[in-house]
Structures are given as C-alpha cells and as structure tokens.
Design a protein around this motif. Structure first.
Motif, mmCIF file in Angstrom:
data_model
loop_
_atom_site.group_PDB
_atom_site.id
_atom_site.type_symbol
_atom_site.label_atom_id
_atom_site.label_comp_id
_atom_site.label_asym_id
_atom_site.label_seq_id
_atom_site.Cartn_x
_atom_site.Cartn_y
_atom_site.Cartn_z
ATOM 1 N N ILE A 176 0.898 -1.172 0.000
ATOM 2 C CA ILE A 176 0.000 0.000 0.000
ATOM 3 C C ILE A 176 0.924 1.206 0.000
ATOM 4 O O ILE A 176 1.703 1.389 0.937
ATOM 5 C CB ILE A 176 -0.865 0.098 1.280
ATOM 6 N N MET A 177 0.835 2.011 -1.038
ATOM 7 C CA MET A 177 1.802 3.090 -1.196
ATOM 8 C C MET A 177 1.087 4.435 -1.063
ATOM 9 O O MET A 177 0.277 4.809 -1.903
ATOM 10 C CB MET A 177 2.378 2.929 -2.594
ATOM 11 N N ILE A 178 1.411 5.142 0.003
ATOM 12 C CA ILE A 178 0.668 6.366 0.333
ATOM 13 C C ILE A 178 1.528 7.609 0.113
ATOM 14 O O ILE A 178 2.601 7.733 0.694
ATOM 15 C CB ILE A 178 0.196 6.320 1.800
ATOM 16 N N GLU A 179 1.034 8.511 -0.725
ATOM 17 C CA GLU A 179 1.733 9.785 -0.951
ATOM 18 C C GLU A 179 0.760 10.919 -0.662
ATOM 19 O O GLU A 179 -0.059 11.277 -1.516
ATOM 20 C CB GLU A 179 2.226 9.871 -2.411
ATOM 21 N N PRO A 180 0.832 11.486 0.533
ATOM 22 C CA PRO A 180 -0.174 12.506 0.888
ATOM 23 C C PRO A 180 0.015 13.827 0.140
ATOM 24 O O PRO A 180 -0.957 14.548 -0.058
ATOM 25 C CB PRO A 180 0.009 12.699 2.389
ATOM 26 N N THR A 181 1.233 14.130 -0.256
ATOM 27 C CA THR A 181 1.654 15.400 -0.891
ATOM 28 C C THR A 181 1.609 16.567 0.094
ATOM 29 O O THR A 181 0.939 16.510 1.123
ATOM 30 C CB THR A 181 0.864 15.811 -2.168
ATOM 31 N N GLU A 182 2.272 17.632 -0.294
ATOM 32 C CA GLU A 182 2.422 18.792 0.579
ATOM 33 C C GLU A 182 1.185 19.673 0.632
ATOM 34 O O GLU A 182 1.090 20.554 1.478
ATOM 35 C CB GLU A 182 3.632 19.619 0.127
ATOM 36 N N THR A 183 0.233 19.450 -0.258
ATOM 37 C CA THR A 183 -0.901 20.380 -0.317
ATOM 38 C C THR A 183 -2.032 20.010 0.648
ATOM 39 O O THR A 183 -3.064 20.667 0.660
ATOM 40 C CB THR A 183 -1.473 20.488 -1.752
ATOM 41 N N GLU A 184 -1.854 18.960 1.451
ATOM 42 C CA GLU A 184 -2.919 18.547 2.371
ATOM 43 C C GLU A 184 -2.685 19.091 3.780
ATOM 44 O O GLU A 184 -1.559 19.132 4.263
ATOM 45 C CB GLU A 184 -3.015 17.019 2.402
#
Ligand SMILES: *Cc1c(COP(=O)(O)O)cnc(C)c1O
Length: 488
Positions: free
Chosen positions: A420-428
């Motif tokens: 399971i690969m999670i990339e929340p990113t900086e915009t959250e």
C-alpha cells in the motif's frame, strides 16, 4: 447485481435531436458524385434532446472523483492540488490566437516562456539544458534513452545496448528501454528496498549503455549510496538516467545533476501541479548534461541577445513530437514555479516528506511497515499488521472509497505482496491527514470486527466490488459489446 444509470443510447428516441438549424438559403449539394466516400450504414448514434445530453453528462461528471473532490493519496503519481491561478493565466485568449507554424519573430513571447521554463528546470535539476517537447513521462523516458543510445553510437560504441533497471522501478522504465531498441537488465533490490551494490557490480560490463534510477525510489527511500552508484556506472562507460517523474521529495533540496545523473525527465503533470489522470494531457521535459546537449530533440528554442529563435540541430535524435510539446501544460508549470518562487519551492519537498512521515508513524501500529527508517515523500506498508483476519490490501483500498477517499496505489512496488503506497503530498492540511489516519485505523479494526463487510466493500459507491478478472477477460468497451452481453 450491477446497477447503472441508463446509457445515453437507452434514452434515445427515434427522431429526437438536440439542435435545430435555420433553413438554409443555399442550394443543397449533391453528394452522389462522392459515392465512394459515403458511408453505407447509418451510424449508431443516440437521438436525444439537449436536456437529455446535459443531464446525462452532468450526472456522470458528478460521479467522478478527483483531487478537487477529496483526498487522493496515490503513491508515485503525485496527485496534488493544482492552484487555480495556473488555469486562469493559461486561459488567456491571447494564447489561443497563435499557431505553431508562425515565424519565430511573431511569437517571441511564447518562445521566451519556453526558454525561461527550460532554464528554470535546468537550475532545479542541475542539468545543462532541457527540451519541453515530450508529451508525458514515458515519452520523456523514450527521448532520454534515444539520446543515451545516440551518444554511444556516435562514438562508434555499438555494443552498448543494455540498460540496468532495478526491480522497484516504475513499469514504464523497462517498457521505454525496449521501445528504444535496447535491452533490460533487471537487478533486485536489497532488504532495505535499495540498490544492491554487489548485484550492480556483477552486471556492469562494456555492453551496458546506462542505468535508470529514481531517487528516492518508488518505496519512498533515498539511496544513500547514490554517488557510488553513479560512479560505478560511469566507470563502466555507462550513462545515468534519472526518472524524475515524481520530484516532490527533493524539490529545491537535492539536484539529480549533482548526484551524478546525465539525463532525466520530469513529469510537469505530477510535481509541477498540472491536472492529470484519465490519460492526459501531460508534459515530460528531458534534461541532459553538457556533452549530450546536441542530441536533444528538434526543434530547439534558443536565445541570442534577448532574441529568441527556433533551431534544428544536425546531431539531434530528431523530432519526437509535433512542434513544442503540450504548450498549455508546460505553461501551467511555469506559472506554478513563478507563483511559488525559489524559497517556497524548497518547502514542497519539506512538507511532502513531513506529511508522509506523519502518516507513516500514525499507522505503523496497524499496518505492516516492512522498511525501517524515515521515508521521503511517500511511505509503503505491506498490508495489515494483523494478518490473521485474512483481509487483503485490496479490501482496505475498496473500503476507503466508502469513506470518500481515493485509494492509495496498491500492489506496487512489487517487492511486497500486499503493498500500500501512500503519498499525501504537501498540499494537504493536518486535519485531512488526521481524518485519513482515523479512517485507516477504523478499517484496520473493522478487519477484526466485521471482515465480511470489508470483503464486499465498497458499499456506498455507484458500482460495488468489481469482478476484475471477468472485466479484464470480457471487455465491454462499446455499446454493441454491451448489447451482446447478458447480465443477470
Ligand atoms: C508516473 C510515472 C512515470 C510515467 O509517467 P507518465 O506521464 O504516466 O508516462 C514514470 N516513472 C515514475 C516513477 C512515475 O511515477
């Protein structure tokens, strides 16, 4: 049971139409002379009113899920928010009034924007020069590999046809290698998910054209041995290719050129906030170090004393696209970079990394963390920590949809069976991350208390659990396929 909205074909009533044209004052043109060009069958098109068309497509559009409707933690693909100012500036009608065949003197402004962006990308990446012509990441890879091949061939070194690709690489890497006419040499990752130096040394020889690598890799781990890796490959006569599809972790912090890479592509439609998904449009600029500049694709945009001109170079690999790439996609990237500025661009990597580690720490009690140590912009779990429930990664991903969140990337990278690969990113925001964490924990608990419901998830979406094998084997792609299909 499959439930669906009626297809537009099912709304069709003979004789209905969504338009009416004024009576023509001109005589009708007789098409009989064009008999051999005329169709022999009436096309199968729906006959509907304008209201039917508008309601039908509006309803479908509202079933869509995107980064503008909810959290979208898709690992590797960087689904981050695209600031509206990008669209606003690009929508200026002046940009629609130009044509790619206009002479250079009449489009100086556009050529200036092209030149400016390629200079910015050079500074961001530490490479000498960029082309903005490729249309996507994979297209950039192909362009870069063609440059790699041309470089060896120009020196008369025709034996170098093998490209080293780690098993954690994005699937496009081996695919582009084959399309470029070279051969893939796969190397396995070590237990930390990184390049195994001994394996690398074992495959290096005088038939190696180069190596493709992404750093941090698709497991979100930075390769601390990167300088040694690039040195080993260079000493063996190969070139280093950086898959910079996702630059989110290192933006403004580390430059691929400084790590020893010679060629790279950047997905402007990931890191540089251009909307993507659903197949495009994209932009995959390719940058190279000085000795490779002459191989860049034609046409090139150059600047002399403030005057911009278009040039075709004789050593170039040739054209890889019509004209100058996806103009309005790369233009959005330029607006994005200009809006953030140098200082704020450096915050992208910091916040993206902070957010991924925040999620990773909060979930590691519930989901199996196969690799120790901090991650970069994304974190990878290997399914639920409690494996006794029999609940798989697919069940978790499907259940997330019931909570109005897009599923993360699953079953990639291939190193772990339940990835399971999670990339929340900086915009959250922290609130969104906390909400996501709470839902992920709730699902982990449901795996014990109500595993059956997880196995049948999603429950709240227009379409429930899909039989993916059936869907792949019996593709229903047209209305005709659909009519020939029997549903119970
Ligand atoms: C998305 C991605 C690609 C391919 O980019 P496209 O624009 O989809 O062709 C290549 N490598 C990595 C690491 C990616 O995440």
């Amino acid at each position: 049971m499959v439930t669906y909205d009626r297809l537009i074909f099912e709304l069709s009533q003979p004789g209905r139409s969504a338009y009416s044209l004024p009576k023509s004052n001109f005589p009708e043109y007789d098409l009989q002379s064009l008999q051999d060009l005329m169709r022999t069958e009436t096309p199968c098109l729906p006959e509907v009113f304008e209201t039917d068309v508008v309601r039908h497509y509006t309803n479908i559009s509202q079933k869509n899920f995107g980064v503008e409707t909810g959290f979208y933690p898709l690992g590797s693909c960087t689904m981050k928010y695209n600031p509206k100012i990008n669209d606003e500036i690009v929508a200026n009608p002046m940009f629609d009034a130009i044509h790619p065949l206009q002479p250079a003197f009449s489009i100086q402004g556009v050529l200036k924007l092209y030149h400016e962006l390629q200079m910015m990308l050079s500074e961001i990446s530490g490479l000498a020069e960029f082309t903005l012509n490729p249309y996507a990441g994979a297209h950039g890879e192909l362009t870069g590999l063609m440059i790699m091949k041309a470089y060896h061939e120009q020196r008369g070194d025709y034996r170098r046809k093998k490209v080293i690709v780690p098993d954690s690489a994005h699937g496009t890497n081996p695919a582009s290698t084959v399309v470029s006419g070279m051969e893939v040499v796969e190397i396995r990752s070590n237990m930390q998910g990184r390049v195994d130096l001994e394996q690398l040394k074992a495959v290096l020889s005088d038939d190696i054209a180069g190596m493709m690598l992404t750093n941090p890799n698709t497991l979100g781990m930075f390769e601390p041995d990167i300088c040694e890796i690039t040195k080993l490959v260079h000493d063996a006569g190969g070139l280093m290719y950086y898959d910079g599809a996702n630059l989110n972790a290192i933006l403004g912090k580390v430059r691929p050129g400084d790590m020893g890479f010679d060629i790279m592509h950047i997905n402007l439609h990931k890191t540089f906030s251009t909307p993507h998904g659903g197949g495009g449009p994209g932009s995959g600029p390719v940058g190279v170090k000085q000795p490779l500049v002459d191989f860049l694709p034609n046409p090139r945009v150059k600047c002399l004393d403030g005057h911009y001109y278009i040039q075709n170079e004789k050593d170039s690999i040739g054209r890889i696209s019509a004209f100058f790439g996806n103009f309005k996609v790369w233009l959005r990237a330029l607006v994005y970079i200009r809006t953030l500025g140098k200082e704020n661009l450096a915050c992208v990597g910091e916040y993206a990394t902070l957010n991924a580690n925040y999620v990773r720490e909060a979930l590691k009690g519930y989901y199996e963390l196969p690799i120790a140590g901090f991650c970069m912009h994304e974190c990878v779990f290997d399914g639920l920590k409690d494996q006794t429930t029999g609940i798989k990664t697919l069940d978790v991903a499907k259940r997330l949809l019931d909570y109005r969140m897009h599923a993360p990337t699953i079953y990639f990278p291939l190193l772990f069976h339940q990835a399971i690969m999670i990339e929340p990113t900086e915009t959250e925001s922290k609130q969104t991350l906390d909400e996501f964490i709470a839902i992920m924990i709730k699902i982990a608990l449901e795996a014990k208390s109500d595993p059956e419901s997880l196995r049948n998830a999603p429950h709240d979406t227009p379409v429930g659990r899909i039989d993916e094998v059936f869907a792949a084997r019996q593709m229903i792609l047209t209305y005709k396929d659909y009519l020939n299909q029997k549903f119970d």
